[in-house]
Design a protein around this motif. Structure first.
Motif, mmCIF file in Angstrom:
data_model
loop_
_atom_site.group_PDB
_atom_site.id
_atom_site.type_symbol
_atom_site.label_atom_id
_atom_site.label_comp_id
_atom_site.label_asym_id
_atom_site.label_seq_id
_atom_site.Cartn_x
_atom_site.Cartn_y
_atom_site.Cartn_z
ATOM 1 N N LYS A 161 -4.071 -1.655 -11.990
ATOM 2 C CA LYS A 161 -3.983 -0.674 -12.089
ATOM 3 C C LYS A 161 -3.038 -0.264 -11.977
ATOM 4 C CE LYS A 161 -7.687 -0.021 -11.201
ATOM 5 N NZ LYS A 161 -9.021 0.901 -11.948
ATOM 6 N N ARG A 191 -2.297 4.072 -23.293
ATOM 7 C CA ARG A 191 -2.477 5.136 -23.970
ATOM 8 C C ARG A 191 -1.476 6.451 -24.281
ATOM 9 N NH1 ARG A 191 -7.899 3.475 -23.179
ATOM 10 N NH2 ARG A 191 -7.759 4.912 -21.768
ATOM 11 N N GLU A 192 -1.253 6.653 -22.431
ATOM 12 C CA GLU A 192 -0.354 7.639 -22.213
ATOM 13 C C GLU A 192 0.928 6.815 -23.147
ATOM 14 O OE1 GLU A 192 0.478 11.295 -20.417
ATOM 15 O OE2 GLU A 192 -0.293 10.129 -21.331
ATOM 16 N N VAL A 216 1.216 9.423 -15.325
ATOM 17 C CA VAL A 216 -0.487 8.826 -14.947
ATOM 18 C C VAL A 216 -0.069 8.532 -13.243
ATOM 19 C CG1 VAL A 216 -0.948 8.120 -17.254
ATOM 20 C CG2 VAL A 216 0.203 6.075 -14.780
ATOM 21 N N SER A 235 -4.685 -0.004 -19.627
ATOM 22 C CA SER A 235 -4.830 0.436 -20.765
ATOM 23 C C SER A 235 -4.395 1.803 -21.132
ATOM 24 C CB SER A 235 -6.772 -0.276 -20.943
ATOM 25 O OG SER A 235 -7.628 0.934 -20.127
ATOM 26 N N GLU A 236 -5.299 2.565 -20.017
ATOM 27 C CA GLU A 236 -5.191 4.254 -20.005
ATOM 28 C C GLU A 236 -3.757 5.059 -19.418
ATOM 29 O OE1 GLU A 236 -6.252 7.911 -16.853
ATOM 30 O OE2 GLU A 236 -7.027 6.368 -16.973
ATOM 31 N N MET A 237 -3.117 3.615 -19.729
ATOM 32 C CA MET A 237 -1.062 3.824 -18.906
ATOM 33 C C MET A 237 -0.941 3.631 -20.291
ATOM 34 S SD MET A 237 0.913 2.352 -16.711
ATOM 35 C CE MET A 237 0.652 0.413 -16.751
ATOM 36 N N ALA A 282 -4.623 5.016 -11.902
ATOM 37 C CA ALA A 282 -5.447 5.316 -13.114
ATOM 38 C C ALA A 282 -5.409 3.369 -14.126
ATOM 39 C CB ALA A 282 -3.804 5.523 -15.008
ATOM 40 N N SER A 283 -5.983 2.653 -15.253
ATOM 41 C CA SER A 283 -5.861 1.449 -15.981
ATOM 42 C C SER A 283 -5.108 1.307 -16.220
ATOM 43 C CB SER A 283 -7.414 1.812 -16.979
ATOM 44 O OG SER A 283 -7.499 2.057 -17.542
#
Length: 330
Positions: A273, A231-232, A220, A227-229, A224-225
């Motif tokens: 972040k 999910r990854e 990421v 939550s995005e991290m 990146a947020s």
């Protein structure tokens, strides 16, 4: 043959075993001072050989010969076993003028072996005898003689080949060791002839062979947020996410352990972040490093994952302890 078994005497069994071991140990000790010019000349002849060492022997000497051939082959000296009886029926074609013949016979009077010696001499091969009888037919035909004689067999009847075969085996090992030392044989060379063994896996398996790369890597951007991290991380199943800049240079790593520690501290995760929480300067290895080196890094740092980077610190891959275990490197 009498099949009558006397009443078992445990103390006598142990006594006989100890006697056998002592006789064989004494035989090896007595053989060591006898090594000299012929042994050195044998090593020199094998080193100069552009072909292979053809090992020959009948009966128990044949069994020992197979082991010697295998040991030589695995330690940098091309070798094969040729059965003397089969040699008289076509297998002598396995031996060429470029080869060296190592012939084993304790008595030096094996009919099958002696039958092929004149043909070998006409072929022009160097014949090395390993025998317990210096005046035997085998010794007389040979160019070099390795003395494997013993004072007595470990067999209480002094009949069954026991100490004599131990002496042959040990002398074969001594020859292999002297040859590998003269060749400058290294652990990496040994590993190449044992790719399926533990040493082979440790010395032949590189990080690039096992690392996860491309889309399999959880990566990421620093912006990146949180939550995005997560999910990854969940999607790639590596238990971590790598934070990289626009040129794929590693900025940090965030692991399952980091997540647990944030939760334990009760920190609000919603506004975070990836760059805020990633641990800077993660442990890395080069792709051409041995996989066992990656295992050493993990053990030293008490981690289960290391990143693979190039000289510019760009992300190439990642390797986990599970990857190493699946490959049986550890």
């Amino acid at each position: 043959m009498s099949q009558e078994v006397q009443q078992f005497d445990a103390a006598r069994a142990v006594e006989m075993a100890r006697r056998a071991l002592q006789i064989e140990a004494d035989a090896l000790s007595a053989m060591s001072p006898r090594l000299g010019d012929d042994f050195a000349s044998t090593v020199k002849a094998v080193l100069a050989c552009s072909g292979r060492v053809a090992v020959m022997g009948m009966g128990k000497s044949g069994h020992v010969g197979r082991k010697i051939a295998a040991t030589l082959a695995s330690t940098g000296t091309p070798a094969l076993f040729v059965h003397p009886a089969e040699a008289s029926h076509g297998d002598l074609g396995m031996v060429t003028a470029k080869d060296v013949v190592l012939a084993l016979s304790n008595s030096g009077e094996s009919d099958e072996l002696n039958a092929v010696l004149p043909v070998l001499k006409r072929l022009g091969v160097t014949i090395i005898a390993m025998t317990g009888k210096a005046g035997s037919s085998l010794a007389r035909h040979a160019h070099l003689v390795l003395d494997s004689g013993v004072a007595q067999e470990a067999c209480p009847l002094n009949l069954a080949p026991t100490a004599s075969t131990t002496a042959q085996m040990a002398l074969g090992d001594a020859l292999a060791v002297a040859l590998l030392d003269a060749r400058g044989f290294k652990p990496e060379d040994f590993a190449r002839s044992h790719p399926g063994g533990a040493l082979g896996r440790k010395l032949l398996t590189h990080v690039r062979d096992l690392m996860r790369s491309g889309d399999a890597l959880p990566r990421v951007a620093p912006q990146a947020s949180f939550s995005e991290m997560l999910r990854e991380m969940a999607a790639k199943g590596l238990g971590a996410a790598v934070v990289v800049d626009s040129e794929d240079r590693v900025q940090g790593i965030f692991t399952d352990g980091d997540l647990r520690r944030l939760i334990e501290r009760g920190q609000d995760l919603r506004e975070l972040k990836a760059g805020d929480v990633a641990s800077p300067k993660p442990r890395t290895v080069a792709g051409d490093a041995l996989a066992v080196d990656a295992a050493d890094v993990m053990e030293e740092a008490r981690i289960t994952l290391v990143l693979v980077t190039d000289e510019q610190h760009k992300l190439l891959g990642a390797i986990s302890i599970n990857d190493l275990m699946r490959a049986k490197v550890i």
